[in-house]
Design a protein around this motif. Structure first.
Motif, short mmCIF file in Angstrom:
data_model
loop_
_atom_site.label_atom_id
_atom_site.label_comp_id
_atom_site.label_asym_id
_atom_site.label_seq_id
_atom_site.Cartn_x
_atom_site.Cartn_y
_atom_site.Cartn_z
N GLN A 58 74.14 -38.64 -96.45
CA GLN A 58 74.18 -37.20 -96.67
C GLN A 58 75.60 -36.67 -96.60
OE1 GLN A 58 71.30 -34.95 -96.99
NE2 GLN A 58 72.94 -33.59 -97.65
N ASN A 107 78.19 -33.22 -96.53
CA ASN A 107 78.15 -31.91 -95.90
C ASN A 107 77.61 -30.88 -96.88
OD1 ASN A 107 79.24 -32.82 -93.47
ND2 ASN A 107 81.34 -32.48 -94.16
N GLU A 137 77.67 -27.08 -97.91
CA GLU A 137 78.50 -25.90 -97.73
C GLU A 137 77.97 -24.74 -98.56
OE1 GLU A 137 82.58 -26.73 -98.50
OE2 GLU A 137 82.72 -28.34 -97.00
N GLU A 172 68.88 -31.50 -98.84
CA GLU A 172 69.11 -31.93 -97.47
C GLU A 172 68.06 -32.99 -97.15
OE1 GLU A 172 70.78 -29.29 -93.89
OE2 GLU A 172 68.65 -28.97 -94.30
N GLU A 185 76.02 -29.72 -101.90
CA GLU A 185 76.32 -30.91 -101.11
C GLU A 185 77.68 -31.44 -101.55
OE1 GLU A 185 74.59 -35.38 -100.07
OE2 GLU A 185 73.74 -34.20 -101.72
N GLN A 186 78.57 -31.60 -100.62
CA GLN A 186 79.90 -32.10 -100.93
C GLN A 186 79.92 -33.63 -100.95
OE1 GLN A 186 82.23 -29.79 -101.82
NE2 GLN A 186 80.50 -28.39 -101.52
N ASN A 202 80.42 -37.41 -99.89
CA ASN A 202 80.23 -38.06 -98.59
C ASN A 202 81.37 -39.02 -98.25
OD1 ASN A 202 79.73 -40.18 -100.33
ND2 ASN A 202 77.84 -40.85 -99.32
#
Length: 431
Positions: free
Chosen positions: A74, A76, A78, A89, A389-390, A392
Motif C-alpha cells: 500500500q 500513502n 493523500e 485502500e 494513492e502515491q 510505494n
C-alpha cells in the motif's frame, strides 16, 4: 581454461547488476508517480554441467536476472480535494477498458471527458456496474458514463403551511369572491402563495386565500392561473375550498373537509390531488396543542413556514463517490441519484501482472484471471474519494540498494581486471 571462465562469470555479474541499477533508477524516477508500484530484481545463479575442478564439484558460471517483480504494498493515500480522484485502500485494482480488452491500475487520477465518461488521464474509460432501483450492482461492468443523466420530476402532492391568521381581522360581509384574481385578493383577509410542480416538472403558483367569516371561523380557497389548466391566461381557477374553526386559545379546532385537499389537472400533465397540511386539529381545546400549523392569534397575519414535496426535472451538477465506490449524481433540483458502482478486480498473484506503462497492468498466465466485484466485498479494499494513492517507493531503501548494487558492479569489474592481468602474465610466460 578457468581464467576465461572468470571473465565470463564477471561479465554476467556486470550485466545482471547493470539491469538491477536500471530497476532501482526506475523506482527512484517514479517516486512521485501516482499509484506506482516499485519493482525489485531477483537474481539466480548459473551452474556448469561439468566442474572444472574434478572432484571439487560444479563451478558456477555466474548470475542472471531470474525475475523482476513489482511489490504491491500500500502506498500513502493523500487528499487532493478533487471529487473524481479515487484511491484504493487495501486490495484491488481499478478496471479500465483499452481497445477490446481490459487493463488494471491503482492510479485513480480520473476525470470526466467531453462525452461524460469517467476516464484515466490517458482517456481510457473506467468500468463500473449499473445500479438497479434497489441500488444493487447488476450485470457486467460497463463504461461509467453520466452523459444525459437527469433527475425525474415529482408532482407536488403535499403542501404544509404554518401561519397566523389575525383574530380581529374585519369580517367581509359579501364573503369570498373567486371570479377574478383582483376580486379574490379584495375579498380575502390574508393570502399567500408557493410554487408547486406537476408530473412533467413544470412549476405553477398555488394561491391560498383566507377569509374571516365569523368568530373563530374562516374560509379558505385554493386557486391557480386558469392558463395553467388549459383555460384563459390570467383568469382564476379555484381548485379547492373549505372552512376552518379555531378554539378560544387560538389553536386549530377543525378543518372541513378533513383532510383539506385541492385537485387539479395542469395542461398536458397527470391529474394530481394536493393535501393541504394546516396542522394538527385540537378539538378538545387542550392548552398548548394544535399550534403546529395554522393559528388564530391577535398578532398580524403572517407566514412562518411553508413547503411542498414536489420538484422539477434536474440536470447533473456534480458527482460524489462513497467508500463503496457508489457514484451518486447531484442534480440542480436538489435531488441525488445513485448511478454506478465502481468495479474493482483482484488477482491471485498480482505481482505476476504484466506492466504495460502509464500505471497500467495486463493479466498474465501467472497472475491468474481477475475476480471482479465491488469495494469491501470478496477481499477487496475500500475506496477513498478525493484522494490519490502515491508511489510505494521507499526512497531511503532505494538509495541503500543503489549503493549495494553499485559496489557489486564494481566488484565484478575488478574480477575482469584481475582476470585480464592473469591472462597478460600467462601470455608473457611464453615470451
Amino acid at each position: 581454461m578457468a581464467i576465461f571462465g572468470a571473465l565470463s562469470t564477471a561479465r554476467s555479474g556486470l550485466i545482471a547488476t547493470g539491469a538491477s541499477l536500471s530497476v532501482i533508477g526506475n523506482n527512484i524516477a517514479n517516486v512521485n508517480t501516482v499509484g506506482f508500484k516499485g519493482s525489485r530484481t531477483e537474481f539466480s545463479d548459473l551452474l556448469s554441467a561439468q566442474g572444472g575442478g574434478g572432484s571439487a564439484g560444479k563451478i558456477g558460471l555466474g548470475t542472471r536476472i531470474g525475475r523482476i517483480s513489482a511489490a504491491f504494498t500500500q502506498g500513502n493515500v493523500e487528499s487532493t480535494g478533487r471529487p473524481t480522484d479515487l484511491a484504493i485502500e487495501g486490495n484491488g485494482f481499478f478496471v479500465v477498458s483499452q481497445g477490446d480488452g481490459l487493463v488494471y491500475t491503482r492510479a485513480g487520477n480520473f476525470r470526466l471527458d467531453a462525452n461524460g465518461r469517467l476516464v484515466t488521464f490517458q482517456g481510457l474509460p473506467v468500468q463500473g456496474f449499473p445500479l438497479n432501483s434497489l441500488h444493487q450492482a447488476i450485470g457486467a461492468p460497463v463504461d461509467i458514463a453520466v452523459t444525459g443523466a437527469s433527475s425525474q420530476p415529482l408532482a407536488s402532492t403535499e403542501v404544509s403551511l404554518k401561519s397566523n391568521l389575525r383574530a380581529d381581522s374585519p369580517l367581509i360581509a359579501s364573503g369570498f369572491d373567486g371570479t377574478t384574481f383582483d376580486a379574490a385578493f379584495g375579498s380575502s383577509n390574508f393570502t399567500t402563495s408557493l410554487n408547486i410542480f406537476d408530473s412533467l416538472g413544470a412549476g405553477h403558483t398555488l394561491n391560498l386565500f383566507f377569509t374571516r367569516t365569523g368568530s373563530n371561523a374562516w374560509n379558505f380557497n385554493v386557486g391557480v392561473d386558469a392558463g395553467d389548466t388549459g383555460g384563459t391566461v390570467g383568469d382564476l381557477s379555484i381548485i379547492g375550498s373549505g372552512s376552518l374553526t379555531f378554539n378560544s386559545d387560538g389553536s386549530l379546532n377543525a378543518t372541513s373537509p378533513d383532510p383539506a385537499t385541492a385537485t387539479v389537472t395542469f395542461d398536458g400533465a397527470t391529474a394530481q390531488t394536493i393535501t393541504l397540511g394546516f396542522g394538527t386539529s385540537n378539538p378538545a381545546a387542550v392548552l398548548g396543542e394544535g399550534i403546529d400549523g395554522l393559528t388564530q392569534f391577535a398578532g398580524p397575519s403572517a407566514v412562518g413556514f411553508q413547503s411542498q414535496n414536489g420538484f422539477g426535472a434536474g440536470q447533473l451538477l456534480s458527482l460524489e463517490f462513497d467508500e463503496n465506490g457508489v457514484v451518486t449524481g447531484v442534480f440542480d433540483n436538489g435531488q441525488t441519484r445513485q448511478l454506478f458502482q465502481v468495479a474493482l478486480a483482484n488477482f491471485t498473484a498480482p505481482d505476476a501482472l504484466t506492466p504495460i506503462g502509464n500505471g497500467l497492468f495486463r493479466e498474465s498466465v501467472e497472475s491468474g484471471s481477475p475476480a471482479t466485484g465491488v469495494a469491501q466485498s470478496g477481499g477487496l479494499g475500500n475506496i477513498v474519494a478525493g484522494a490519490l494513492e502515491q508511489s510505494n517507493v521507499a526512497i531511503a531503501q532505494e538509495f541503500i540498494d543503489l549503493i549495494s548494487t553499485q559496489r557489486s558492479f564494481q566488484a565484478n569489474a575488478r574480477v575482469i581486471t584481475a582476470s585480464d592481468s592473469l591472462l597478460n602474465d600467462l601470455i608473457n610466460i611464453v615470451r
